[in-house]
Structure formats: C-alpha cells, structure tokens
Design a protein around this motif. Structure first.
Motif, PDB file in Angstrom:
ATOM      1  N   GLU A 134      -6.678   5.652   2.663  1.00 25.02           N
ATOM      2  CA  GLU A 134      -7.513   6.762   3.135  1.00 25.02           C
ATOM      3  C   GLU A 134      -8.381   7.223   1.684  1.00 25.02           C
ATOM      4  OE1 GLU A 134      -4.056   7.021   3.356  1.00 25.02           O
ATOM      5  OE2 GLU A 134      -4.018   6.503   5.560  1.00 25.02           O
ATOM      6  N   GLU A 135      -7.795   7.142   0.509  1.00 23.11           N
ATOM      7  CA  GLU A 135      -8.721   7.422  -0.621  1.00 23.11           C
ATOM      8  C   GLU A 135      -9.565   6.350  -0.763  1.00 23.11           C
ATOM      9  OE1 GLU A 135      -5.558   9.434  -3.771  1.00 23.11           O
ATOM     10  OE2 GLU A 135      -5.221   7.321  -3.392  1.00 23.11           O
ATOM     11  N   SER A 139      -4.347   4.922  -1.824  1.00 26.98           N
ATOM     12  CA  SER A 139      -3.877   4.649  -0.717  1.00 26.98           C
ATOM     13  C   SER A 139      -5.248   4.114   0.170  1.00 26.98           C
ATOM     14  CB  SER A 139      -3.739   6.098   0.091  1.00 26.98           C
ATOM     15  OG  SER A 139      -4.811   7.060   0.278  1.00 26.98           O
ATOM     16  N   PHE A 170       2.569  -2.623  -3.215  1.00 26.73           N
ATOM     17  CA  PHE A 170       1.318  -1.504  -3.172  1.00 26.73           C
ATOM     18  C   PHE A 170      -0.020  -2.146  -2.888  1.00 26.73           C
ATOM     19  CE2 PHE A 170       4.055   0.380  -6.349  1.00 26.73           C
ATOM     20  CZ  PHE A 170       4.552   1.461  -5.583  1.00 26.73           C
ATOM     21  N   ARG A 204       0.545  -3.267   0.891  1.00 30.32           N
ATOM     22  CA  ARG A 204       0.233  -2.124   1.954  1.00 30.32           C
ATOM     23  C   ARG A 204      -1.355  -1.758   1.988  1.00 30.32           C
ATOM     24  NH1 ARG A 204       1.902   2.899  -1.172  1.00 30.32           N
ATOM     25  NH2 ARG A 204      -0.075   2.781  -2.036  1.00 30.32           N
ATOM     26  N   LEU A 205      -1.900  -1.764   0.817  1.00 30.39           N
ATOM     27  CA  LEU A 205      -3.399  -1.678   1.035  1.00 30.39           C
ATOM     28  C   LEU A 205      -4.031  -2.782   1.798  1.00 30.39           C
ATOM     29  CD1 LEU A 205      -5.537   0.292  -0.009  1.00 30.39           C
ATOM     30  CD2 LEU A 205      -5.549  -1.047  -1.918  1.00 30.39           C
TER      31      LEU A 205
END
Length: 145
Positions: free
Chosen positions: A133-134, A131, A78, A81-82
């Motif tokens: 976007e967040e 995410s 995770f 990914r970020l």
C-alpha cells in the motif's frame, strides 16, 4: 526456473521421506545423517531463488516519479511479501542486491551502511521495508505531481 524449483522440492520431500522411514525402522544413526542432508537440501532450495533482476546500471535510469526501483534479496520474507503483492506492476523494477555489487553498494548507501531490503526508490523518496500500500501510494503521488 519453475522446473529447477520443482526438482528441488521433490528432492527435499524424498529425502525427508527416507529419513522418516529410517526413523520408523529404528536406524537412528542413518536417520540422523539423512535428516541433516534433507535440511541442507532444503536450505539450498530456499536460497537459490533467482527472481527478477535488472542490473543496477540499467535500473538507475528508471528512478523517477511514478516508477519504483526495489532493491531485494533472496530469502527475505519482506521482499517476498512485496513481490507477491506488486510483482506484476510494470511501474516497479526489481534489483537483486546479492547478484549486483553496484546495487548492493547503493542499497547500503541509502541505508547508512545496512543491506536493508526491500528498499524502494520512487523519484527522490526512499521507502524502507514498505508495504504494498505504501509503495502504491508513493507511485500514485509521484504521478500526480
């Protein structure tokens, strides 16, 4: 860092190739030993990612509206990914919780004792496993307030 990673990948590929050759050749015991060594090398190569790191003592000063401090650790998919999504954003500071005990203590404090990564702090907001976007939305919200 790129050279070190490339050397690790080449060593792992060569070890797997030797293991496959030995398996085809019918030397089962040796194949198993080489295969296990290759798996060990692969694990070491995957877990030695250094990545970006700003010491928590310095990053703590950057916790403010319009800027994020992201706590991360090597091997966390995770986090990877970020990092791929917002890694070049200069509004984000990256802190590796495995090389900085103060950062590890802080991420655990923020998450009721859990070493949950990625955890992003934007101003007074704490985002757990956000995410891209967040995170970008939180950065934009804070800039306009």
């Amino acid at each position: 860092m790129v050279k070190k990673r490339l050397v690790s990948i080449v060593v792992v590929v060569v070890a797997f190739s030797v293991a496959i050759f030995l398996l085809i050749d019918g030397d089962a015991p040796t194949w198993l030993i080489v295969f296990m060594a290759a798996v060990g090398l692969a694990l070491v190569a995957l877990n030695t990612r250094r990545g970006r790191h700003t010491p928590w003592a310095k990053a703590e000063e950057q916790v403010r509206a319009g800027h994020a401090v992201v706590f991360w650790k090597p091997g966390c998919m995770f986090c990877e990914r970020l990092l791929r999504a917002v890694g070049k954003d200069d509004r984000v500071t990256w802190v590796n919780v495995w090389v900085d005990q103060g950062a590890n203590d802080e991420v655990c404090r923020l998450n009721d004792g859990d070493e949950l990564t990625p955890t992003a702090v934007v101003g007074d907001r704490v985002l757990r496993n956000p995410s891209a976007e967040e995170l970008e939305e939180a950065l934009s919200e804070r800039q306009h307030r």
